[in-house]
Scaffold this active site. Structure first.
Site, PDB file in Angstrom:
ATOM      1  N   CYS A   1      13.943  24.144 -28.405  1.00 48.34           N
ATOM      2  CA  CYS A   1      13.512  24.244 -27.009  1.00 48.34           C
ATOM      3  C   CYS A   1      12.722  23.038 -26.517  1.00 48.34           C
ATOM      4  CB  CYS A   1      12.667  25.496 -26.809  1.00 48.34           C
ATOM      5  SG  CYS A   1      11.058  25.433 -27.624  1.00 48.34           S
TER       6      CYS A   1
ATOM      7  N   CYS B   1      13.961  34.462 -33.321  1.00 47.08           N
ATOM      8  CA  CYS B   1      15.271  34.511 -33.965  1.00 47.08           C
ATOM      9  C   CYS B   1      16.158  35.344 -33.051  1.00 47.08           C
ATOM     10  CB  CYS B   1      15.167  35.159 -35.343  1.00 47.08           C
ATOM     11  SG  CYS B   1      16.777  35.503 -36.066  1.00 47.08           S
TER      12      CYS B   1
ATOM     13  N   VAL C   1      -7.140  12.770 -21.746  1.00 47.40           N
ATOM     14  CA  VAL C   1      -7.675  13.127 -23.058  1.00 47.40           C
ATOM     15  C   VAL C   1      -6.674  14.128 -23.641  1.00 47.40           C
ATOM     16  CG1 VAL C   1      -9.598  14.194 -24.283  1.00 47.40           C
ATOM     17  CG2 VAL C   1     -10.022  12.833 -22.230  1.00 47.40           C
ATOM     18  N   VAL C   2      -6.133  13.806 -24.794  1.00 42.57           N
ATOM     19  CA  VAL C   2      -5.106  14.684 -25.363  1.00 42.57           C
ATOM     20  C   VAL C   2      -5.521  15.151 -26.750  1.00 42.57           C
ATOM     21  CG1 VAL C   2      -2.743  14.765 -26.252  1.00 42.57           C
ATOM     22  CG2 VAL C   2      -3.187  13.732 -24.041  1.00 42.57           C
ATOM     23  N   VAL C   3      -5.498  16.453 -26.943  1.00 42.24           N
ATOM     24  CA  VAL C   3      -5.799  17.007 -28.273  1.00 42.24           C
ATOM     25  C   VAL C   3      -4.520  17.648 -28.830  1.00 42.24           C
ATOM     26  CG1 VAL C   3      -7.283  18.531 -29.621  1.00 42.24           C
ATOM     27  CG2 VAL C   3      -8.189  17.376 -27.599  1.00 42.24           C
TER      28      VAL C   3
ATOM     29  N   ASN D   1      -7.621  23.929 -22.663  1.00 41.80           N
ATOM     30  CA  ASN D   1      -7.340  25.108 -21.851  1.00 41.80           C
ATOM     31  C   ASN D   1      -8.199  25.107 -20.585  1.00 41.80           C
ATOM     32  OD1 ASN D   1      -7.627  28.431 -21.461  1.00 41.80           O
ATOM     33  ND2 ASN D   1      -5.624  27.646 -21.992  1.00 41.80           N
TER      34      ASN D   1
ATOM     35  N   GLU E   1      32.127  30.475 -26.148  1.00 40.88           N
ATOM     36  CA  GLU E   1      33.558  30.804 -26.153  1.00 40.88           C
ATOM     37  C   GLU E   1      34.331  29.934 -25.162  1.00 40.88           C
ATOM     38  OE1 GLU E   1      34.479  34.965 -25.846  1.00 40.88           O
ATOM     39  OE2 GLU E   1      36.543  34.581 -25.264  1.00 40.88           O
TER      40      GLU E   1
ATOM     41  N   ARG F   1      37.020  45.127 -19.143  1.00 41.07           N
ATOM     42  CA  ARG F   1      36.366  45.859 -20.232  1.00 41.07           C
ATOM     43  C   ARG F   1      35.309  46.811 -19.672  1.00 41.07           C
ATOM     44  NH1 ARG F   1      35.926  45.897 -25.867  1.00 41.07           N
ATOM     45  NH2 ARG F   1      37.612  44.388 -26.038  1.00 41.07           N
TER      46      ARG F   1
ATOM     47  N   ARG G   1      28.275  38.959 -25.860  1.00 41.91           N
ATOM     48  CA  ARG G   1      28.337  40.134 -26.741  1.00 41.91           C
ATOM     49  C   ARG G   1      28.438  41.458 -25.969  1.00 41.91           C
ATOM     50  NH1 ARG G   1      24.089  40.067 -31.671  1.00 41.91           N
ATOM     51  NH2 ARG G   1      25.366  41.048 -33.240  1.00 41.91           N
TER      52      ARG G   1
ATOM     53  N   ALA H   1      35.288  39.139 -29.267  1.00 43.07           N
ATOM     54  CA  ALA H   1      35.788  40.510 -29.125  1.00 43.07           C
ATOM     55  C   ALA H   1      35.564  41.342 -30.385  1.00 43.07           C
ATOM     56  CB  ALA H   1      37.269  40.515 -28.724  1.00 43.07           C
TER      57      ALA H   1
ATOM     58  N   GLU I   1      29.896  43.595 -31.569  1.00 37.45           N
ATOM     59  CA  GLU I   1      29.430  43.960 -30.230  1.00 37.45           C
ATOM     60  C   GLU I   1      29.018  45.431 -30.066  1.00 37.45           C
ATOM     61  OE1 GLU I   1      31.989  41.437 -27.185  1.00 37.45           O
ATOM     62  OE2 GLU I   1      33.227  42.302 -28.758  1.00 37.45           O
TER      63      GLU I   1
HETATM   64  C1  LIG Z   1       4.339  27.521 -25.952  1.00 39.52           C
HETATM   65  C2  LIG Z   1       3.042  27.516 -25.218  1.00 39.52           C
HETATM   66  C3  LIG Z   1       2.360  28.708 -25.063  1.00 39.52           C
HETATM   67  C4  LIG Z   1       1.160  28.732 -24.359  1.00 39.52           C
HETATM   68  N1  LIG Z   1       0.527  29.933 -24.207  1.00 39.52           N
HETATM   69  C5  LIG Z   1      -0.622  29.993 -23.509  1.00 39.52           C
HETATM   70  C6  LIG Z   1      -1.283  31.253 -23.336  1.00 39.52           C
HETATM   71  O1  LIG Z   1      -0.860  32.273 -23.848  1.00 39.52           O
HETATM   72  N2  LIG Z   1      -2.395  31.274 -22.587  1.00 39.52           N
HETATM   73  C7  LIG Z   1      -2.908  30.143 -22.011  1.00 39.52           C
HETATM   74  O2  LIG Z   1      -3.923  30.228 -21.349  1.00 39.52           O
HETATM   75  N3  LIG Z   1      -2.305  28.934 -22.173  1.00 39.52           N
HETATM   76  C8  LIG Z   1      -1.185  28.854 -22.897  1.00 39.52           C
HETATM   77  N4  LIG Z   1      -0.553  27.641 -23.061  1.00 39.52           N
HETATM   78  C9  LIG Z   1      -1.141  26.437 -22.442  1.00 39.52           C
HETATM   79  C10 LIG Z   1      -1.869  25.498 -23.425  1.00 39.52           C
HETATM   80  O3  LIG Z   1      -1.548  25.746 -24.725  1.00 39.52           O
HETATM   81  C11 LIG Z   1      -3.351  25.617 -23.349  1.00 39.52           C
HETATM   82  O4  LIG Z   1      -3.789  25.332 -22.066  1.00 39.52           O
HETATM   83  C12 LIG Z   1      -4.076  24.740 -24.385  1.00 39.52           C
HETATM   84  O5  LIG Z   1      -5.339  25.260 -24.595  1.00 39.52           O
HETATM   85  C13 LIG Z   1      -4.186  23.273 -24.007  1.00 39.52           C
HETATM   86  O6  LIG Z   1      -4.835  22.571 -25.057  1.00 39.52           O
HETATM   87  P1  LIG Z   1      -4.319  21.179 -25.618  1.00 39.52           P
HETATM   88  O7  LIG Z   1      -5.332  20.689 -26.553  1.00 39.52           O
HETATM   89  O8  LIG Z   1      -2.973  21.292 -26.163  1.00 39.52           O
HETATM   90  O9  LIG Z   1      -4.299  20.350 -24.286  1.00 39.52           O
HETATM   91  P2  LIG Z   1      -3.702  18.929 -24.016  1.00 39.52           P
HETATM   92  O10 LIG Z   1      -2.262  19.055 -23.639  1.00 39.52           O
HETATM   93  O11 LIG Z   1      -4.023  18.010 -25.103  1.00 39.52           O
HETATM   94  O12 LIG Z   1      -4.530  18.582 -22.716  1.00 39.52           O
HETATM   95  C14 LIG Z   1      -4.494  19.421 -21.579  1.00 39.52           C
HETATM   96  C15 LIG Z   1      -5.305  18.855 -20.411  1.00 39.52           C
HETATM   97  O13 LIG Z   1      -6.685  18.966 -20.656  1.00 39.52           O
HETATM   98  C16 LIG Z   1      -7.328  17.689 -20.531  1.00 39.52           C
HETATM   99  N5  LIG Z   1      -8.376  17.621 -21.535  1.00 39.52           N
HETATM  100  C17 LIG Z   1      -8.281  18.054 -22.809  1.00 39.52           C
HETATM  101  N6  LIG Z   1      -9.466  17.876 -23.430  1.00 39.52           N
HETATM  102  C18 LIG Z   1     -10.296  17.325 -22.530  1.00 39.52           C
HETATM  103  C19 LIG Z   1     -11.646  16.907 -22.589  1.00 39.52           C
HETATM  104  N7  LIG Z   1     -12.366  17.027 -23.666  1.00 39.52           N
HETATM  105  N8  LIG Z   1     -12.177  16.392 -21.477  1.00 39.52           N
HETATM  106  C20 LIG Z   1     -11.461  16.245 -20.351  1.00 39.52           C
HETATM  107  N9  LIG Z   1     -10.180  16.621 -20.243  1.00 39.52           N
HETATM  108  C21 LIG Z   1      -9.619  17.160 -21.323  1.00 39.52           C
HETATM  109  C22 LIG Z   1      -6.207  16.715 -20.762  1.00 39.52           C
HETATM  110  O14 LIG Z   1      -6.491  15.476 -20.218  1.00 39.52           O
HETATM  111  C23 LIG Z   1      -5.033  17.400 -20.141  1.00 39.52           C
HETATM  112  O15 LIG Z   1      -4.997  17.181 -18.764  1.00 39.52           O
HETATM  113  C24 LIG Z   1       0.631  27.563 -23.783  1.00 39.52           C
HETATM  114  C25 LIG Z   1       1.326  26.351 -23.955  1.00 39.52           C
HETATM  115  C26 LIG Z   1       2.516  26.329 -24.664  1.00 39.52           C
HETATM  116  C27 LIG Z   1       3.229  25.040 -24.832  1.00 39.52           C
HETATM  117  S1  FES Z   2      18.493  32.496 -34.715  1.00 40.99           S
HETATM  118 FE1  FES Z   2      17.677  33.394 -36.494  1.00 40.99          FE
HETATM  119  S2  FES Z   2      19.375  33.521 -37.788  1.00 40.99           S
HETATM  120 FE2  FES Z   2      20.225  32.813 -35.917  1.00 40.99          FE
HETATM  121  S1  FES Z   3      11.866  23.247 -30.645  1.00 46.14           S
HETATM  122 FE1  FES Z   3       9.773  23.167 -30.967  1.00 46.14          FE
HETATM  123  S2  FES Z   3       9.150  25.165 -30.534  1.00 46.14           S
HETATM  124 FE2  FES Z   3      11.210  25.174 -29.949  1.00 46.14          FE
END
Ligand SMILES: Cc1cc2nc3c(=O)[nH]c(=O)nc-3n(C[C@H](O)[C@H](O)[C@H](O)COP(=O)(O)OP(=O)(O)OC[C@H]3O[C@@H](n4cnc5c(N)ncnc54)[C@H](O)[C@@H]3O)c2cc1C
Ligand code: FES
Ligand code: FES
Length: 1305
Positions: free
Chosen positions: A20, A123, A259-261, A353, A802, A879, A911, A1055, A1237
């Site tokens: 994905c 899955c 800022v990326v974590v 978050n 298919e 069908r 299916r 089928a 199916e």
């Molecule tokens: C599959 C999936 C499921 C998720 N499910 C949920 C869920 O159930 N609930 C939910 O609330 N969220 C969900 N999220 C959103 C996300 O996971 C959260 O918001 C997560 O906490 C972001 O943290 P990160 O460290 O990955 O952020 P990053 O992507 O690293 O950063 C996010 C943002 O925050 C800023 N930032 C980060 N740290 C700082 C800092 N110290 N100071 C200033 N800015 C900062 C960054 O610059 C950026 O803009 C989901 C995301 C995905 C991909």
């Molecule tokens: S997706 Fe899990 S076995 Fe096909």
């Molecule tokens: S390919 Fe990474 S979670 Fe789906």
């Protein structure tokens, strides 16, 4: 670059899969190990989101690193394979790595740990049960047991189901049912089984290698230090400072830097929203941002602390601190339970978050309601701000200044015993899903009283930011008056525009009240526990305060063992493991995109329409041409042969020519050196359109009379006469939503020009090798004999590969024909956008019945949303019509089928192929009949089906009905549903198959047949058949692939008929060879197989044979409504019990019992896998999966983040699957029956159990009788149907007065 791209493209480690690219499926799971605070940490992460730059000083373990078939499988690989937990295998490496990471941290996990570890893995094939069953062996000592059972042939059934019951109970226990019990009326044949029947755990062998945690790879010592780093790429610079001062200095210098974590937010923005961030600051090694400090007021978390780490710290605090101090912590933990999956929580930071400032953040409402404090800092100093309603300044905006960063968050102790805090999250799926509405509530009372001092209600999902309900705060006394006032002010305050993104306006508004009501009751209980004089929570309301806790699922599988004394070499009928399972578990199994790169290979990316219906005015590629890596473009003019294509009629074009008829219509393609370059260039192509009015929904098509021809009619008896005889006539309607296939492996093709005579070789993930061959040849303008299509295996198909695969394959072949090898694997969002899915259906019915309930006449009209081309829609509708009575026999029936021509991507096989939609409408009218006659659910079950439920039904009913009576806000429901599924292609000519068998002089056998392997175990079954006929162990037989140059003119693998057809062809070929070997066997009866083969060879006897089979006596004439359309039927019955939460619409799948008729199973493990997999896919169809389209025909749900398929947590808590016993089928190979199916529809028992539970809820509000419930029975639909005082406060907007966010197509 992500870790996943690096592994797959640079290192050639293709075991880790791409499902994905958005962290939503877990196929890419790997384990990271890092040395931090003097210890090593192992954690599962999504490689698709992990930036390669972030992995400095990190050890990466992939599925290849822990074991291989040649070397030795790791126990986590071996056990999933042997437990039949791998079908198509595309999800398997990810699941293996989630389990492996868990065991590295905890060698003896509990079941709950395991369930948590799998929250981020999906899955689509297995139904999850066998995976859990296999891995349970790491948690508990397995008890291997066999039950001797009594079989009991029960005459209460139409289908002669034979129910197994354990010796200490089961069946109806002699209590009898409506027409008596066969034990007492003499109709049953009771006998003690001559054979033991394998129950549950014995479905897989137990000779596992032991797990020894001391033997794992150690952490590389050279990765135990840190320092600051800088990586420069062509579009971004990654700076990884290791001190706070340095990051503040850098942020001052680069105020726009991100800022990326965890990159779980930024990664999505870059990939899907085309954001470019030139400077990235990674604070993962800065101590202050990763520390945890306990202060007098609470716990301070560095902003880069991961959610998993925060959860662990808070859990420990809850265990050690007095309860009154940990109310806020518990609320945070409650939100974390349902926050994403483990892989995301392991990397996502708390600061990420907060700073994402998403209106549906799950943590921000708690932080706001609890008044958390944030420390913000720039190079000149710091400031502390409180998270209140002034913190978020707009959609995804906060008070943070550009030069500042968030350093820490303090989560306070709850200071007083009089403070109570709760948090709630409601999402479409419980596990790993984003919220619809999320909330946190905190109240503080004057000591010893119910006088409110401070009330804070914080909601997400109700505005552009997390909001505090202001007007609702600070009421005086906690009681009914407060409740009523709070609800009416919340209803006024928490309003939404009817067109708001995300839709579900009424539901979201109702949830704000319902969740507050839950909080209200919870607080009442807590106040009483403290001795405060408040009203008592009525016993029937207590269940509304209970938090959901998953129960560990349990399961039983029952099947008929092979007769004693049969040779071990004869594997037919035995639960043999899928032949590729081990390779799948080690990541060695090769899928289309795993084929090693050819030198100079190019990558293709599609250019698709953004309009549903438009004339193309111009296509401007000039900007795209200037981008790096671009080699060429492909448009309709480049097609040397014919641009017309289609699986049955050529009513569509390979590449759009002048006009587009759906969003996602393929206009052209860019060919470049890498996937990234091709995708960037495709996005840079500018297209001008002249928009035309689209037809999007079935209702719009009906209004515009936009139908494909013919309109099919099937009639039996005289419906008009039947209606006259009826005591009652009832009319109703139902809509059944479509479904995305969500095969874990998206569409993929690699086309390799062979350089002479127009030859082209294609590696394709398709169910239709021959169709691909002929349509590619047609587009290339060459005869079919120049095109070879090869299919090794697919990562799931389900009908989605298919016919729709052919378009992509053709475009890729056209591009390759211009240059050199070209590859394309669609991204998930492209795949979902372009390739269509299950047809949405709308059914309108009129049914006439007697007071006794006997149905006298039925008139039903089906409308399917076919989309912008015919594809297979006519056969799908046929069908549906052939299944309009399901298992019931109605004397006078008329069914009409209309194919709506709309501007959606063409819908296609899935299916069940229309059967489930046809039967769903029939279950709807029969439920209406029962309800209008006032039949109680237990009578209804018997009345409706006249089929006695499988064992367990009697046991469930008393609980079920007691629960209905006892609880106002949770209701249980029960339903029994039969299915009768016709086996054969309805297009007669497709009911044929071929096989080719070579015996080599060393005695090894190479088997090829016309079917493709997509996880369903077809190749395994074919080898079992060949092994039986040739009389040799299966290990001597090999299937390499399916290819058009070995077996020509094959029918699609579809089928459910592939085992029947190809199996018979394999049998035929093997019998021919055995006849040729017979003289040598007779001459040398004591000789070995190899001796006979060698003798025949030296005697110049051909050791290669073709086999062929066609199903006899088929053919249906629609004009005269006569003829034999199906070879036979597969039957089944399911009984399901559910519990709904009437306040939120959430439901639990409590139990399901299935009895399925598969004749004499060729392989019970594979067949049970098909039953369970189909059931879970049906569960998604009928209760969960929703495709949202805008009114202009744009698909809004394009990935696992927004489109939810069932996850591990959706398995019924108790799941019993019995394969019907002693039921040989004389119409198919070795007395077996088709299984792919037919079981899918049995999941509708869950839908109708939900409907049953809703009826009970409605009865509490005085509403009785039939009501319309469309499919899927989503949380929104369930809540809205449970009309009560809260729903009445949130009436829906007048239809037509606004433009909705999404429409029912
Ligand atoms: C599959 C999936 C499921 C998720 N499910 C949920 C869920 O159930 N609930 C939910 O609330 N969220 C969900 N999220 C959103 C996300 O996971 C959260 O918001 C997560 O906490 C972001 O943290 P990160 O460290 O990955 O952020 P990053 O992507 O690293 O950063 C996010 C943002 O925050 C800023 N930032 C980060 N740290 C700082 C800092 N110290 N100071 C200033 N800015 C900062 C960054 O610059 C950026 O803009 C989901 C995301 C995905 C991909
Ligand atoms: S997706 Fe899990 S076995 Fe096909
Ligand atoms: S390919 Fe990474 S979670 Fe789906």
């Amino acid at each position: 670059m992500t870790l996943l791209t690096y592994l797959r493209r640079k290192l050639g480690l293709t075991g880790t899969k791409l499902g994905c690219a958005e962290g939503g499926c877990g196929a890419c799971t790997v384990m990271l190990s890092r040395f931090q605070t003097h210890t090593q940490h192992h954690y599962a992460v999504n490689a698709c989101l992990a930036p390669l730059c972030s992995l400095h000083l990190v050890a990466v373990t992939t599925v290849e690193g822990i074991g291989s078939v040649a070397r030795k499988l790791h126990p986590v690989q071996e056990r999933i394979a042997k437990a039949h937990g791998s079908q198509c295998g595309f999800c398997t490496p990810g699941i293996v790595m989630s389990m492996y990471a868990l065991l590295r941290n905890n060698p003896t996990p509990k079941m709950a740990d395991m369930e948590e570890a799998f929250q981020g893995n999906l899955c689509r094939c297995t139904g999850y049960r066998p995976i859990l069953e296999g891995y349970k062996t790491f948690t508990v000592v397995r008890q291997i047991y066999k039950h001797t059972v009594k079989t009991h042939s029960c005459q209460n059934t139409h289908s002669h189901c034979i129910f197994f019951f354990l010796q200490d109970g089961g069946c109806c226990g002699g209590r009898g049912r409506e027409n008596g019990c066969c034990m007492t009326n003499g109709s049953g044949v009771e006998k003690t089984s001559e054979e033991d029947v394998d129950v549950s755990l014995s479905i897989f062998t137990t000779d596992f290698a032991p797990f020894d945690p001391t033997q794992e790879v150690i952490f590389p010592p050279e990765l135990m230090r840190s320092r600051s780093l800088c990586f420069r790429g062509d579009r971004a610079t990654w700076l990884q400072p290791d001190t706070l001062e340095e990051i503040l200095r850098l942020k001052w210098k680069h105020p726009d830097a991100r800022v990326v974590v965890g990159n779980t937010e930024v990664g999505i923005e870059v990939k899907f929203k085309n954001m470019v961030y030139p400077v990235i600051l990674a604070p993962s090694f800065i101590p202050e941002l990763n520390s945890v400090t306990h202060t007098e007021d609470g716990v301070v978390f560095g902003a880069a602390c991961t959610l998993s780490h925060m959860g662990a710290v808070l859990r420990q605090a809850v265990e050690t601190l007095p309860p009154h101090q940990t109310e806020v912590f518990l609320a945070v933990l409650e939100q974390l339970r349902w926050f994403a999956g483990q892989q995301i929580r392991n990397v996502a930071a708390v600061g990420g978050n907060i700073m994402t400032a998403s209106p549906i953040s799950d943590l921000n409402p708690v932080f706001m309601a609890a008044g958390c404090k944030l420390t913000l800092m720039d190079k000149d100093g710091s400031r502390v701000v409180q998270m209140d309603d002034s913190f978020f300044t707009g959609y995804r905006r906060t008070v943070l200044r550009p030069q500042e960063i968030l350093v820490s968050i303090e989560i306070p102790y709850s200071q007083k015993v009089e403070t109570f805090v709760s948090a709630f999250k409601q999402s479409p799926r419980r596990e790993d899903d984003i919220s619809i509405v999320t909330a946190a509530m905190s109240v503080t009372f004057t000591p010893g009283s119910n006088v409110v001092e401070d009330l804070r209600l914080s909601y997400g999902g109700m505005a552009a930011t997390t909001v505090l309900a202001k007007r609702t705060a600070n009421r005086l006394c906690w009681g009914e008056e407060l409740l009523q006032e709070a609800c009416s002010t919340l209803a006024e305050e928490m309003t939404l525009d009817p067109s708001v993104p995300g839709g579900m306006v009424t539901y979201r508004r109702t949830l704000t009240l319902s969740l507050f009501y839950k909080f209200y009751l919870t607080v009442l209980q807590k106040l009483r526990q403290q001795g405060v004089n408040v009203e008592e929570v009525k016993s029937d309301c207590v269940s509304a305060t209970e938090l959901y806790h998953p129960q560990t699922p349990s399961s039983v599988q029952i099947y008929q063992a092979v007769p004693k004394g049969r040779s071990q070499d004869d594997v037919l009928g035995r639960p043999m493991m899928h032949l590729s399972a081990m390779k799948q578990a080690t990541g060695e199994a090769v899928y289309c995109d795993d084929v090693p790169l050819y030198e100079n290979e190019l990558y293709l990316s599609l250019i698709t329409s953004s309009k549903a219906h438009a004339r193309i005015i111009s296509v401007d590629t000039s900007a795209a041409e200037r981008l790096p890596g671009v080699v060429c473009f492909v448009f309709a003019d480049d097609i040397l042969g014919s641009n017309a294509t289609g699986p049955v009629v050529y009513d569509e074009s390979v590449l759009a020519d002048g006009q587009v008829t759906c969003v996602g219509h393929i206009i052209g393609a860019v060919v470049a050196d890498t996937q990234l370059h091709a995708q960037r260039a495709a996005k840079a192509v500018k297209i001008q359109y002249e928009e035309l009015q689209p037809v999007v929904t079935i209702q719009e098509a009906i209004a515009a009379q936009s139908f494909y021809q013919p309109i099919r009619t099937i009639q039996k008896g005289d419906p008009e006469a039947g209606f006259k005889q009826a005591d009652h006539v009832l009319e109703g309607e139902m809509h059944i939503g479509g479904q995305e296939h969500f095969y874990l492996e998206t569409n993929a093709t690699l086309a390799v020009p062979r350089g002479e005579d127009g030859e082209m070789e294609l590696f394709v993930s398709t169910q239709s090798a021959s169709k691909t061959q002929s349509l590619v040849a047609k587009a290339l303008g060459v005869p079919a004999n120049r095109v070879v299509v090869r299919v090794k295996r697919m990562g799931g198909g389900f009908g989605g590969k298919e016919s729709r695969t052919t378009v992509l394959s053709t475009v890729v072949a056209v591009a390759a024909n211009k240059y050199r090898p070209v590859r394309c694997m669609l991204d998930r969002d492209e795949d979902m956008l372009i390739t269509g899915g299950r047809h949405p259906f709308y059914g309108k019915y009129k049914v006439g019945f007697l007071n006794s309930g006997k149905v006298m006449a039925l008139d039903v009209s089906y409308y399917s949303n076919a989309g912008n081309s015919m594809d297979l829609s006519l056969s799908v509708m046929e069908r549906a019509l052939f299944h309009m009575e399901n298992s019931y026999n109605v004397a006078n029936v008329r069914g009409q089928g209309f194919l709506c021509r709309t501007n959606l991507p063409s819908n296609t096989a899935f299916r069940g192929f229309g059967g489930p939609q046809g039967m769903m409408i029939s279950e709807s009218w029969i439920t209406d009949v029962a309800q209008s006659l006032g039949k109680a659910a237990e009578e209804k079950s018997l009345y409706i089906t006249d089929i006695t439920a499988a064992d367990g039904d009697d046991l469930l009913l008393p609980f079920c009905f007691a629960h209905v009576r006892q609880n106002r806000w949770t209701k249980r429901g029960l339903a029994i549903v039969p299915t009768k599924f016709g086996i054969s292609f309805t297009a007669v000519f497709l009911n044929q198959a071929g096989a080719l068998v070579h015996i080599y002089t060393d005695g090894s056998v190479l088997l090829t047949h016309g079917g493709t392997e997509m996880g369903q175990g077809l190749h395994t079954k074919m080898v079992q058949i060949a092994s039986r006929v040739l009389g040799i162990p299966y290990s001597k037989i090999h299937i390499s692939e399916t290819s058009t140059n070995t077996v020509p003119n094959t029918s699609p693998t579809a089928a459910s008929a592939s085992s029947d057809l190809n199996g018979a062809a394999v049998q035929n070929a093997c019998e021919i060879l055995m006849k040729r070997l017979e003289p040598y066997k007779n001459k040398n009866p004591k000789g070995s197989w190899e001796d006979w083969v060698k003798s025949a060879y030296f005697d110049r006897v051909s050791l290669s044979a073709n086999g062929f089979y066609k199903t006899p006596d088929l053919g249906y004439d629609f004009d005269s409504n006569s003829g034999r359309v199906f070879n036979y039927f597969s039957y089944g019955v399911a009984c399901s019990e559910v519990e709904i939460d009437c306040l939120t619409g959430a439901h639990k799948n409590l139990s399901t019992t299935i009895v399925m008729d598969v004749g004499h199973s060729l392989n019970p493990a594979i067949d049970i896998g098909q039953v369970e997999g189909a059931f879970m896919q049906g569960l998604g169809l009928f209760t969960l999966e929703e495709l949202h389209y805008s009114p202009r025909g744009v698909l809004l749900t394009r990935g696992p983040g927004s489109y939810k398929i069932p996850a591990f947590g959706d398995i019924p808590t108790t799941l019993t699957v019995s394969l019907l016993r002693d039921a040989p089928n004389d119409k198919a190979i070795f007395a077996s029956k088709a299984v792919g199916e037919p079981p899918l529809f049995l999941a509708s028992s869950v839908f109708f159990a939900i409907k049953d539970a809703i009826s009970a809820a409605r009865a509490e509000s005085g509403i009785k009788g039939p009501f319309r419930l469309d499919s899927p029975a989503s949380a929104e639909r369930i809540r809205n149907a449970c009309t009560d005082r809260f729903t009445k406060l949130c009436p829906p907007a007048e239809p037509g007065s606004f433009t909705p966010w999404s429409v029912q197509v």
